[in-house]
Design an enzyme around this catalytic site. Structure first.
Site, PDB file in Angstrom:
ATOM      1  N   SER A  30      43.817  84.536 -24.188  1.00 12.78           N
ATOM      2  CA  SER A  30      44.258  85.847 -23.711  1.00 12.78           C
ATOM      3  C   SER A  30      44.174  85.924 -22.184  1.00 12.78           C
ATOM      4  O   SER A  30      44.933  85.253 -21.488  1.00 12.78           O
ATOM      5  CB  SER A  30      43.448  86.953 -24.400  1.00 12.78           C
ATOM      6  OG  SER A  30      43.983  88.229 -24.143  1.00 12.78           O
ATOM      7  N   LEU A  31      43.247  86.690 -21.636  1.00 16.16           N
ATOM      8  CA  LEU A  31      43.068  86.743 -20.187  1.00 16.16           C
ATOM      9  C   LEU A  31      42.910  85.348 -19.593  1.00 16.16           C
ATOM     10  O   LEU A  31      43.388  85.055 -18.489  1.00 16.16           O
ATOM     11  CB  LEU A  31      41.839  87.581 -19.841  1.00 16.16           C
ATOM     12  CG  LEU A  31      41.342  87.455 -18.394  1.00 16.16           C
ATOM     13  CD1 LEU A  31      42.284  88.173 -17.448  1.00 16.16           C
ATOM     14  CD2 LEU A  31      39.920  87.933 -18.257  1.00 16.16           C
ATOM     15  N   HIS A  62      46.802  93.025 -27.909  1.00 14.48           N
ATOM     16  CA  HIS A  62      47.731  92.188 -28.673  1.00 14.48           C
ATOM     17  C   HIS A  62      48.369  92.941 -29.834  1.00 14.48           C
ATOM     18  O   HIS A  62      48.607  92.377 -30.901  1.00 14.48           O
ATOM     19  CB  HIS A  62      47.046  90.898 -29.128  1.00 14.48           C
ATOM     20  CG  HIS A  62      46.404  90.156 -27.999  1.00 14.48           C
ATOM     21  ND1 HIS A  62      47.140  89.583 -26.989  1.00 14.48           N
ATOM     22  CD2 HIS A  62      45.102  89.955 -27.674  1.00 14.48           C
ATOM     23  CE1 HIS A  62      46.322  89.040 -26.102  1.00 14.48           C
ATOM     24  NE2 HIS A  62      45.080  89.263 -26.487  1.00 14.48           N
ATOM     25  N   ARG A  96      46.843  93.824 -14.603  1.00 15.91           N
ATOM     26  CA  ARG A  96      46.813  93.720 -16.066  1.00 15.91           C
ATOM     27  C   ARG A  96      45.655  94.529 -16.638  1.00 15.91           C
ATOM     28  O   ARG A  96      45.808  95.281 -17.598  1.00 15.91           O
ATOM     29  CB  ARG A  96      46.681  92.247 -16.469  1.00 15.91           C
ATOM     30  CG  ARG A  96      46.674  91.980 -17.974  1.00 15.91           C
ATOM     31  CD  ARG A  96      46.481  90.478 -18.203  1.00 15.91           C
ATOM     32  NE  ARG A  96      46.653  90.090 -19.597  1.00 15.91           N
ATOM     33  CZ  ARG A  96      45.684  89.958 -20.486  1.00 15.91           C
ATOM     34  NH1 ARG A  96      44.427  90.231 -20.123  1.00 15.91           N
ATOM     35  NH2 ARG A  96      45.933  89.560 -21.718  1.00 15.91           N
ATOM     36  N   GLN A 124      52.541  88.120 -24.635  1.00 13.14           N
ATOM     37  CA  GLN A 124      51.150  87.955 -25.032  1.00 13.14           C
ATOM     38  C   GLN A 124      50.437  89.296 -25.183  1.00 13.14           C
ATOM     39  O   GLN A 124      49.551  89.454 -26.022  1.00 13.14           O
ATOM     40  CB  GLN A 124      50.425  87.083 -24.000  1.00 13.14           C
ATOM     41  CG  GLN A 124      49.015  86.709 -24.373  1.00 13.14           C
ATOM     42  CD  GLN A 124      48.078  86.798 -23.180  1.00 13.14           C
ATOM     43  OE1 GLN A 124      47.693  87.883 -22.771  1.00 13.14           O
ATOM     44  NE2 GLN A 124      47.713  85.655 -22.635  1.00 13.14           N
ATOM     45  N   GLN A 135      38.480  87.927 -22.358  1.00 14.60           N
ATOM     46  CA  GLN A 135      37.656  89.125 -22.271  1.00 14.60           C
ATOM     47  C   GLN A 135      36.677  89.185 -23.438  1.00 14.60           C
ATOM     48  O   GLN A 135      37.004  88.833 -24.570  1.00 14.60           O
ATOM     49  CB  GLN A 135      38.540  90.363 -22.257  1.00 14.60           C
ATOM     50  CG  GLN A 135      37.823  91.614 -21.803  1.00 14.60           C
ATOM     51  CD  GLN A 135      38.784  92.771 -21.563  1.00 14.60           C
ATOM     52  OE1 GLN A 135      39.981  92.577 -21.482  1.00 14.60           O
ATOM     53  NE2 GLN A 135      38.259  93.961 -21.443  1.00 14.60           N
TER      54      GLN A 135
END
Length: 303
Positions: A95-96, A205, A120, A254, A11
C-alpha cells in the site's frame, strides 16, 4: 549472483520511537528527516521518536513518517551493503510502501515522494473523516470464505469488502463500522481464528476512498516520474512495471482496489528471488513471506 528484492511496509507499522537508531547512527538519515520536515512544516523526527502516539497514528502524519523512515533505513542499509543494489531483481511495497519502493527504484525523487505521501495521507484522512469506517484482519480463512463473511455482515447501503490479500490465512477487510462490527460477531462462526481491528483511519482500498483519487491524481500529474532502475511489482495486479506512464494509473487504482500482496510475493519468488530485505518499520512483511515460503530468507532492516 543472488537475486534480491526490497520490500517496504505500509500504514500500521508506525510506532513511537521509530527512527531513533537511524538518526543516532547516520548523518544521511538526519539529512533526510530534516529535508522532509522542511517540506511538511513540522519536526518529523521528533514526532517519530517522541510522539505523541495519537498524532503519529493520524493518516496524514503516519504516511509521511513511514515513507521517510523507510528511505532513511534504505540509505543506512546501502551504507552497510552497497553491493545489494547490483542484485535487486524487483521492489514492492504494501500500500503506502509502494511509494517507498518507487523512490528506491528511482521513479520519484525523495522530495517528490514526501510531497506525494503528504497529499495522499491528507486526502485519505479527509475521506475517512467523512464516513466512519475502518479495517480488520481476518485470520484463518480462505479468500472465498472472507468474501462470504463480508456478504453476510454487510449492512444495507454500506461497504464491506476484501481489501488486502496478505498471505494464506491473513486477509484484511475494509468497510463501514456497523458492517465491521457485524463481521466481528460473525467471524468465529465462520471459522476465523482471530478478528483484529487495524490501527488505520478508514476503509482503505475501497470506494470510500474515491474522493481521494482525484486529489492524488492531480498531485501525481505534477510529479516528474522517471524510468525505474528495476521493476515494481504493483499492488493492483502483482505484475512487473518499469514504464513511468503506467505509474499514475497504478497508484490511483490502488486507492480503491484490493492489495494483492500474496500474489506479489509469489511473483517475486517466480522471478528467482532468493533473498528478501524488509526495509523500514516492523517485521510484518517478513511474516507474510514466511507463510508463503519458509525457506527463502527475509532480513529486516529498520532501526
Amino acid at each position: 549472483m543472488p537475486k534480491t528484492a526490497l520490500l517496504f511496509p505500509g500504514q500500521g507499522a508506525q510506532a513511537v520511537g521509530m527512527g531513533k537508531g537511524l538518526l543516532e547512527r547516520s548523518a544521511k538519515a538526519r539529512e533526510l528527516f530534516a529535508e522532509a520536515s522542511s517540506i511538511l512544516g513540522f519536526d518529523l523526527a521528533k514526532l517519530c521518536t517522541e510522539g505523541p502516539e495519537a498524532e503519529l497514528h493520524l493518516t496524514n502524519n503516519s504516511q509521511p513518517a513511514l515513507f521517510v523512515h523507510s528511505m532513511a533505513a534504505l540509505a543506512v542499509f546501502l551504507e552497510d551493503k552497497p553491493e545489494c543494489l547490483d542484485s535487486v531483481a524487483a521492489v514492492a511495497g504494501l500500500s503506502l510502501g509502494e511509494y517507498s519502493a518507487l523512490c528506491a527504484a528511482g521513479a520519484i525523487s525523495f522530495a517528490d515522494g514526501v510531497r506525494l505521501v503528504k497529499e495522499r495521507g491528507a486526502a485519505m484522512q479527509e475521506s475517512a473523516s467523512a464516513i466512519a469506517s475502518g479495517m480488520a484482519s481476518v485470520l484463518g480463512l480462505e479468500e472465498s470464505q472472507v468474501a462470504e463473511l463480508c456478504d453476510l455482515a454487510r449492512q444495507p447501503g454500506e461497504v464491506l469488502q476484501v481489501a488486502n490479500l496478505l498471505c494464506p490465512g491473513n486477509i484484511a477487510i475494509s468497510g463501514q463500522i456497523a458492517s465491521l462490527d457485524a463481521a466481528e460477531q460473525l467471524a468465529p462462526e465462520a471459522g476465523a481464528s482471530r478478528f483484529i481491528r487495524l490501527n488505520v483511519a478508514g476503509a482503505f482500498h475501497t470506494d470510500i476512498m474515491k474522493p481521494a483519487v482525484e486529489r492524488l491524481a492531480a498531485a501525481i500529474a505534477q510529479t516528474n516520474l522517471q524510468p525505474l532502475r528495476f521493476p515494481l511489482i504493483a499492488n493492483v495486479d502483482a505484475g512487473e512495471h518499469r514504464v513511468p506512464s503506467e505509474l499514475a494509473g497504478l497508484l490511483t487504482r490502488q486507492m480503491v482496489s484490493p492489495v494483492l500482496w500474496e500474489a506479489s510475493l509469489r511473483k517475486l519468488l517466480s522471478l528467482g528471488v532468493d533473498q528478501f530485505y524488509e526495509i523500514g518499520a516492523g517485521r510484518v512483511l517478513a511474516g507474510t513471506l514466511k507463510r508463503i515460503d519458509r525457506k527463502t530468507p527475509c532480513e529486516c532492516f529498520g532501526d
